[in-house]
Write a protein that holds these residues in place. Sequence first.
Motif, PDB file in Angstrom:
ATOM      1  N   LEU A  15       1.250  -1.470   0.416  1.00 39.89           N
ATOM      2  CA  LEU A  15      -0.064  -0.074   0.276  1.00 39.89           C
ATOM      3  C   LEU A  15       1.221   0.978   0.223  1.00 39.89           C
ATOM      4  O   LEU A  15       0.585   2.568  -0.415  1.00 39.89           O
ATOM      5  N   ARG A  16       1.912   1.458   0.426  1.00 38.60           N
ATOM      6  CA  ARG A  16       3.116   2.307   0.525  1.00 38.60           C
ATOM      7  C   ARG A  16       3.734   2.519  -0.968  1.00 38.60           C
ATOM      8  O   ARG A  16       4.649   3.689  -1.244  1.00 38.60           O
ATOM      9  N   GLU A  17       4.327   1.482  -1.391  1.00 37.65           N
ATOM     10  CA  GLU A  17       5.388   0.970  -2.825  1.00 37.65           C
ATOM     11  C   GLU A  17       4.291   1.269  -3.818  1.00 37.65           C
ATOM     12  O   GLU A  17       5.027   1.738  -4.932  1.00 37.65           O
ATOM     13  N   LEU A  18       3.182   0.421  -4.196  1.00 37.21           N
ATOM     14  CA  LEU A  18       2.404   0.506  -5.032  1.00 37.21           C
ATOM     15  C   LEU A  18       1.907   1.720  -5.789  1.00 37.21           C
ATOM     16  O   LEU A  18       2.857   1.627  -6.729  1.00 37.21           O
ATOM     17  N   PRO A  19       1.349   2.305  -5.381  1.00 33.72           N
ATOM     18  CA  PRO A  19       1.346   4.002  -5.675  1.00 33.72           C
ATOM     19  C   PRO A  19       2.504   4.777  -6.415  1.00 33.72           C
ATOM     20  O   PRO A  19       2.112   5.323  -7.529  1.00 33.72           O
TER      21      PRO A  19
END
Length: 213
Positions: A40-44
């Motif tokens: 949730l932190r990295e994929l965006p």
Amino acid sequence: MTRIAIVEDKAVIRESLAAYVHTDPELRCVCACGSAEEALRELPKHQPDIVLMDIQLPRQSGIECTAQLKQLLPATKIIMVTVYGEPERIFQALRAGACGYLLKRCQPEELVAAIREVREGGAPMSREIARHVIAYFQQTPAPLSAPTELAELSPREREILELVAQGFADKEIADKIGVRHGTVRWHLQHVYEKLHVRSRTEAVVKLRSAQAT
């Protein structure tokens, strides 16, 4: 180039999935995460086109992560890749926004084929998973307008749907009726639209329900 992200807590499996992805020159793994929180932190930041998502993650589950990712990245497609084949988990994942469901023991070529199918607008499932879903619906039938909807299919679309129901893969269907693989996918998209479904499994359920009435 199709951008792929992997969410899997076991490093060995993450590496294997990334290796499978890289067998196709049109695919590139842009991010691999070990937890839902990291995803949730990295994929965006990476904006992947497709995510390969495990269900059994530490703390937050892959199903919960899928639901939140679809809010953050609505255009991103998510394929569940897991050891779990129970209908309840399958439906939870699909309701959360997943568009495909594969078992981890699938072969590398099956995984790559599933990614391609999602890229083309399909909703792939392992055959074993599809059988579970169909069996579940046959045990708990829901009211359907399937006979009317099936009447809208062209003879070719009905032929292809019948072959899907018999368990043939798209390439096998193409060889059997003498058309290109892409033509089968094109016809199936029209079948999905006319039957108001999102996957081959749902289409087969409607076919079988109509035949049982």
